[in-house]
Structure formats: C-alpha cells, structure tokens
Design a protein around this motif. Sequence first.
Motif, PDB file in Angstrom:
ATOM      1  N   ALA A   1       0.835  -1.208   0.000  1.00 44.53           N
ATOM      2  CA  ALA A   1       0.000   0.000   0.000  1.00 44.53           C
ATOM      3  C   ALA A   1       0.866   1.253   0.000  1.00 44.53           C
ATOM      4  O   ALA A   1       0.615   2.188  -0.766  1.00 44.53           O
ATOM      5  CB  ALA A   1      -0.930  -0.017   1.216  1.00 44.53           C
TER       6      ALA A   1
ATOM      7  N   PHE B   1       1.209   4.123  -2.867  1.00 40.44           N
ATOM      8  CA  PHE B   1       0.932   5.518  -2.532  1.00 40.44           C
ATOM      9  C   PHE B   1       2.095   6.417  -2.943  1.00 40.44           C
ATOM     10  O   PHE B   1       1.888   7.490  -3.524  1.00 40.44           O
ATOM     11  CB  PHE B   1       0.673   5.638  -1.032  1.00 40.44           C
ATOM     12  CG  PHE B   1       0.535   7.054  -0.564  1.00 40.44           C
ATOM     13  CD1 PHE B   1      -0.604   7.777  -0.864  1.00 40.44           C
ATOM     14  CD2 PHE B   1       1.530   7.652   0.168  1.00 40.44           C
ATOM     15  CE1 PHE B   1      -0.740   9.075  -0.446  1.00 40.44           C
ATOM     16  CE2 PHE B   1       1.406   8.951   0.587  1.00 40.44           C
ATOM     17  CZ  PHE B   1       0.269   9.674   0.275  1.00 40.44           C
TER      18      PHE B   1
ATOM     19  N   GLY C   1      -3.365   7.695  -4.089  1.00 37.65           N
ATOM     20  CA  GLY C   1      -4.029   7.691  -2.801  1.00 37.65           C
ATOM     21  C   GLY C   1      -5.154   6.683  -2.707  1.00 37.65           C
ATOM     22  O   GLY C   1      -5.301   6.018  -1.683  1.00 37.65           O
TER      23      GLY C   1
ATOM     24  N   GLY D   1      -5.117   3.561  -0.194  1.00 38.91           N
ATOM     25  CA  GLY D   1      -6.077   3.529   0.903  1.00 38.91           C
ATOM     26  C   GLY D   1      -6.886   2.251   0.932  1.00 38.91           C
ATOM     27  O   GLY D   1      -7.129   1.675   2.002  1.00 38.91           O
TER      28      GLY D   1
ATOM     29  N   THR E   1      -4.712  -0.461   2.346  1.00 42.57           N
ATOM     30  CA  THR E   1      -4.574  -0.322   3.798  1.00 42.57           C
ATOM     31  C   THR E   1      -5.826  -0.823   4.501  1.00 42.57           C
ATOM     32  O   THR E   1      -5.750  -1.523   5.521  1.00 42.57           O
ATOM     33  CB  THR E   1      -4.318   1.145   4.153  1.00 42.57           C
ATOM     34  OG1 THR E   1      -3.277   1.637   3.330  1.00 42.57           O
ATOM     35  CG2 THR E   1      -3.930   1.292   5.595  1.00 42.57           C
ATOM     36  N   THR E   2      -7.002  -0.468   3.947  1.00 45.44           N
ATOM     37  CA  THR E   2      -8.249  -0.966   4.519  1.00 45.44           C
ATOM     38  C   THR E   2      -8.303  -2.487   4.471  1.00 45.44           C
ATOM     39  O   THR E   2      -8.801  -3.125   5.405  1.00 45.44           O
ATOM     40  CB  THR E   2      -9.434  -0.374   3.751  1.00 45.44           C
ATOM     41  OG1 THR E   2      -9.227   1.011   3.601  1.00 45.44           O
ATOM     42  CG2 THR E   2     -10.720  -0.616   4.493  1.00 45.44           C
TER      43      THR E   2
ATOM     44  N   TYR F   1     -11.422   7.022  13.172  1.00 44.81           N
ATOM     45  CA  TYR F   1     -11.605   6.846  11.724  1.00 44.81           C
ATOM     46  C   TYR F   1     -12.355   8.028  11.139  1.00 44.81           C
ATOM     47  O   TYR F   1     -11.999   8.547  10.083  1.00 44.81           O
ATOM     48  CB  TYR F   1     -12.406   5.568  11.435  1.00 44.81           C
ATOM     49  CG  TYR F   1     -11.733   4.284  11.819  1.00 44.81           C
ATOM     50  CD1 TYR F   1     -10.354   4.220  11.938  1.00 44.81           C
ATOM     51  CD2 TYR F   1     -12.467   3.137  12.049  1.00 44.81           C
ATOM     52  CE1 TYR F   1      -9.747   3.048  12.290  1.00 44.81           C
ATOM     53  CE2 TYR F   1     -11.866   1.964  12.401  1.00 44.81           C
ATOM     54  CZ  TYR F   1     -10.511   1.910  12.525  1.00 44.81           C
ATOM     55  OH  TYR F   1      -9.911   0.748  12.866  1.00 44.81           O
TER      56      TYR F   1
ATOM     57  N   GLY G   1      -8.666  14.244   6.175  1.00 44.58           N
ATOM     58  CA  GLY G   1      -8.277  13.969   4.791  1.00 44.58           C
ATOM     59  C   GLY G   1      -8.980  14.894   3.826  1.00 44.58           C
ATOM     60  O   GLY G   1      -8.367  15.423   2.890  1.00 44.58           O
TER      61      GLY G   1
ATOM     62  N   TYR H   1      -6.025   9.575   0.344  1.00 42.14           N
ATOM     63  CA  TYR H   1      -5.697   8.381   1.129  1.00 42.14           C
ATOM     64  C   TYR H   1      -6.433   8.392   2.466  1.00 42.14           C
ATOM     65  O   TYR H   1      -7.067   7.411   2.854  1.00 42.14           O
ATOM     66  CB  TYR H   1      -4.179   8.345   1.334  1.00 42.14           C
ATOM     67  CG  TYR H   1      -3.655   7.202   2.140  1.00 42.14           C
ATOM     68  CD1 TYR H   1      -3.366   5.989   1.541  1.00 42.14           C
ATOM     69  CD2 TYR H   1      -3.428   7.341   3.503  1.00 42.14           C
ATOM     70  CE1 TYR H   1      -2.878   4.942   2.277  1.00 42.14           C
ATOM     71  CE2 TYR H   1      -2.937   6.296   4.241  1.00 42.14           C
ATOM     72  CZ  TYR H   1      -2.665   5.100   3.628  1.00 42.14           C
ATOM     73  OH  TYR H   1      -2.184   4.061   4.363  1.00 42.14           O
ATOM     74  N   CYS H   2      -6.374   9.545   3.173  1.00 47.13           N
ATOM     75  CA  CYS H   2      -7.017   9.625   4.483  1.00 47.13           C
ATOM     76  C   CYS H   2      -8.530   9.485   4.351  1.00 47.13           C
ATOM     77  O   CYS H   2      -9.173   8.816   5.167  1.00 47.13           O
ATOM     78  CB  CYS H   2      -6.677  10.941   5.172  1.00 47.13           C
ATOM     79  SG  CYS H   2      -4.963  11.087   5.638  1.00 47.13           S
TER      80      CYS H   2
ATOM     81  N   VAL I   1     -10.207   7.831   2.005  1.00 50.26           N
ATOM     82  CA  VAL I   1     -10.563   6.445   1.678  1.00 50.26           C
ATOM     83  C   VAL I   1     -10.409   5.556   2.905  1.00 50.26           C
ATOM     84  O   VAL I   1     -11.299   4.762   3.239  1.00 50.26           O
ATOM     85  CB  VAL I   1      -9.700   5.941   0.508  1.00 50.26           C
ATOM     86  CG1 VAL I   1      -9.893   4.463   0.309  1.00 50.26           C
ATOM     87  CG2 VAL I   1     -10.050   6.677  -0.753  1.00 50.26           C
ATOM     88  N   VAL I   2      -9.266   5.684   3.612  1.00 49.41           N
ATOM     89  CA  VAL I   2      -9.037   4.826   4.782  1.00 49.41           C
ATOM     90  C   VAL I   2     -10.089   5.112   5.853  1.00 49.41           C
ATOM     91  O   VAL I   2     -10.723   4.187   6.399  1.00 49.41           O
ATOM     92  CB  VAL I   2      -7.612   5.039   5.332  1.00 49.41           C
ATOM     93  CG1 VAL I   2      -7.447   4.326   6.656  1.00 49.41           C
ATOM     94  CG2 VAL I   2      -6.596   4.513   4.349  1.00 49.41           C
TER      95      VAL I   2
END
Lengths: 154, 97
Positions: free
Chosen positions: A21, A25, A35, A39, A42-43, A82, A89, A137-138, A140-141
């Motif tokens: 990931a 990125f 991103g 993301g 990472t999820t 979260y 993000g 990225y932030c 999506v995560v």
Amino acid sequence: MTTVIMRTTARVIVPIILVVAVTLFVEGHNLPGGGFIGGVLTTTAFAVIYLAFGLDFLERGVLGRDVEPGKEPSRDRVVVAYRRLFEYGLAIAVLSGLVPLLFDRPFLTQTFVELEGVPIYDHVELASAVAFDLGVYCVVVGGLLTILSVVGAE
Amino acid sequence: MTEATDPAVLETTIRAAIVVVSALCVFCSYRVIRGPTDPDRVVALDAIATNVVAIAVLFAIQTDRGLFLTVSLVLAIIAFIATVAVAKFVTEGEVIE
C-alpha cells in the motif's frame, strides 16, 4: 473463533499488504497507484485483522484499552478516530487544491521539484500531488474503515 | 535472458499460454453459474482470480512493462481476502465477530 492458521497467516500477510500500500501511494504521482488504491489496500490489511482477531482486537489488544463487550460499536474511540481521519483527509485535499490560488494559478495546479544528492536515493522527485494524494488516502481509509467496523458489527 | 531463449519462441509460448488461461477462465465460469453449492462457486471464483493474475503476469512479459506486475499483486491480495471472508462465512455464519 478463528483457527491458529488464520491468525498466523494474518500476522505474516498484514505487514506485506501495508508495504504494498505504501509503495503504491508513494509512486502514485507518475506511475499507476496513488491515494485511492493505497487507501483501499490499507483498509484490506485492517479487514484481515478484523477477520482474524475480531472487532475488539484493535482497541483492546493493540491500544490496550478496556472495552465493554455489548457497547455500540459506533461509540468506539477507534471509530471516532476513523471519522476524524476522514474529516482531516477532506480538509487536506481541499487545502492542497486551494494553495495554488495564492500563486495566481488555477485551482489544483500541480508542480514538482527534483532533488539531487539525497543520501541513499541520490535522485528524488518530489511532487506536490503527494499532498492531494495524502488527502484522498485519508478519506478512503477513514471512510472505508468506518463502514467496515460499524456495518461489520451489525 | 540466456542465449538459448529465442524471442519468437517466447512470443508464441506467451500467446498460447494467454489463450489457454483465458479458456480456463471460461470453464471456471461454468462452475460459477452451475455450481450445485456455494463453496463450489467460491472455489471457482478464486480459480478465476488466480487465472486473471496469471494473465496479468503473462501480459507484463509480453509487453515488457512492469506495471502489470503491480496489477497482479493487488489482484492476488484482494482475491485472498475475498476467499478467506467467504470461507469464514460458510463455516461460522458471520464474517466479522
């Protein structure tokens, strides 16, 4: 309960997924990646943790907090984190788009600098798109993990 | 690359391999549609995902572009997670406890 095989596999595979990931990125500004897919991967790593160890593991096992078993999952402090990640993000993405307006350029204009003589890497290309990518990225995560932990507890 | 590798032979082999793997995808889709039980369908879908990974790698060799290896890597990870999730659903009745 999951088996020992699943738990051991999760311990091996989660770091690998996180490294992939981060790779996607970082190289996202001039190669496929970026991103969004970083993301999502990472999820996916977090999904493996949830699958193998259950919903309470992140809060109880990793962060060392006490969790009441029957509590509403949307009140968890992890879920609050979260949601905050999602909001930050979005703010990062919008702000990185607004910065070029200060220099009389159109919205979301991007640029890059090439650094020479950096230790280990020698030649590094630093793109401003990384800031926008970090926002994506932030978002999506944060969004996907909120959905996963709240819907997964239903 | 060793000297023994003839580019023409490699090209032909890769094309044949892509055709074979694509045909395997079609055969697996028969099992997905007709499969008597749900685990049959899950195994067939996992086999299709593995075949698509193989197609991506073969395409990377054919076009000599490394970015398709990234495609295969991500696809393999996603397919693994999907199979594990469905396997847990079949055995325990819930995905995340």
